[in-house]
Scaffold this active site. Structure first.
Site, PDB file in Angstrom:
ATOM      1  N   GLU A  11      -5.580   9.530   0.077  1.00 52.43           N
ATOM      2  CA  GLU A  11      -5.969   8.284   0.187  1.00 52.43           C
ATOM      3  C   GLU A  11      -7.150   7.776  -0.659  1.00 52.43           C
ATOM      4  O   GLU A  11      -6.878   6.612  -1.376  1.00 52.43           O
ATOM      5  CB  GLU A  11      -6.562   7.740   1.581  1.00 52.43           C
TER       6      GLU A  11
ATOM      7  N   HIS B 123       0.901  -1.130   0.041  1.00 59.55           N
ATOM      8  CA  HIS B 123       0.070   0.053  -0.082  1.00 59.55           C
ATOM      9  C   HIS B 123       0.872   1.326   0.055  1.00 59.55           C
ATOM     10  O   HIS B 123       0.659   2.360  -0.814  1.00 59.55           O
ATOM     11  CB  HIS B 123      -0.925  -0.046   1.269  1.00 59.55           C
TER      12      HIS B 123
ATOM     13  N   HIS C  71       1.245   5.061  -2.695  1.00 63.40           N
ATOM     14  CA  HIS C  71       1.583   6.381  -2.256  1.00 63.40           C
ATOM     15  C   HIS C  71       2.901   6.999  -3.030  1.00 63.40           C
ATOM     16  O   HIS C  71       2.863   8.208  -3.414  1.00 63.40           O
ATOM     17  CB  HIS C  71       1.614   6.587  -0.923  1.00 63.40           C
TER      18      HIS C  71
ATOM     19  N   SER D 167      -4.170   1.049  -4.763  1.00 62.66           N
ATOM     20  CA  SER D 167      -3.365  -0.322  -4.010  1.00 62.66           C
ATOM     21  C   SER D 167      -4.742  -1.301  -3.872  1.00 62.66           C
ATOM     22  O   SER D 167      -4.385  -2.463  -3.498  1.00 62.66           O
ATOM     23  CB  SER D 167      -2.833  -0.155  -2.877  1.00 62.66           C
TER      24      SER D 167
END
Length: 266
Positions: A167, A122, A127, A186
């Site tokens: 997010e 993730h 990111h 993700s």
């Protein structure tokens, strides 16, 4: 970030390397392959450009020094290896110093499709590619500095801003709606749900509305906020966000668009 976790972070050598197991590398390879197939035409160009810059291996978990080299050259960021869960003060301190926290564990096979904690897949896959982008990097840095200086009540409002941008953010492009939020990028289920399902609301990103919107971490999101364009992150970072937080506190939260989470019997 203060809840307990069953995961244990991997030890890091003096040169910043982690000896991942063959099973963990295989898990990365399968996750990477699945998401790359899904994200073509769904992820924003800025993310795909970051993927190109990072040149992450498809067959094994990247080593943080390799990620750091590219991030530092592009936007001055680096990663910071952290335990599975860290507190908010540590989280904000790292972001305020242009260090992105990466939990050094890989999800188990049982939680291959979904886990609540942010694992290495993730953090790096979701990111790090966008941290090569100046607008995203500047917004994340500004957010960290604001959060570090904020009190506990204000941090709860700031958390909503992070949730609906970093997010779970979407962005409007000339080619249509695209994903930039790492929680979506993700996740195979959220990738399809965020763009192609009729159930969720997709609203323009109005900062005061974002700060007033409750969320749950364990469900598909009932609402997404959409940037007009990617550079709106620059504009957002330059706003007086803490003044907006005060306004949001005065107006109060919106009614949740989800049922309350059932408490487990002790």
């Amino acid at each position: 970030m203060s809840k307990s976790t069953k995961y244990v972070s991997r030890e890091i050598s003096k040169d910043g390397m982690i000896a991942w197991s063959s099973e963990e590398n295989d898990r990365w390879a399968r996750l990477y392959d699945r998401q790359m197939k899904l994200l073509n035409g769904r992820a924003c160009d800025e993310y795909m450009q970051g993927i190109e810059l990072l040149k992450m291996p498809a067959d094994r978990i990247p080593q943080l020094p390799d990620i750091d080299k590219v991030l530092n050259e592009t936007t001055g960021w680096t990663t910071a290896a952290v335990p599975a869960l860290i507190n908010f003060t540590e989280f904000f301190t790292l972001l305020a110093n242009k260090r992105f926290p990466v939990a050094t564990f890989m999800r188990s096979e049982e939680e291959f499709d979904y886990l609540q904690e942010p694992d290495v897949f993730h953090e790096i896959f979701g990111h790090c590619p966008l941290l090569t982008n100046p607008a995203f990097a500047h917004f994340t840095h500004t957010y960290g500095k604001l959060g570090l200086a904020a009190n506990k009540e204000d941090r709860a409002f700031l958390a909503r801003l992070y949730w609906f941008t970093v997010e779970f953010g979407l962005v409007q492009t000339e080619e249509g709606l695209r994903i930039y939020g790492g929680g979506i990028l993700s996740s195979p289920g959220e990738t399809l749900f965020s763009l192609e399902n009729e159930k969720p609301e997709r609203n323009p990103l109005v900062p005061i509305d974002v700060l007033r919107t409750p969320y749950r971490i364990d469900i598909m999101q009932p609402i997404y906020y959409v940037l007009e364009n990617f550079n709106q992150l620059f504009e957002l970072a330059e706003m007086d966000i803490m003044a907006l937080v005060e306004e949001a506190k005065a107006q109060g939260l919106f009614e949740p668009k989800f049922p309350p989470k059932l408490k487990q019997a002790s």
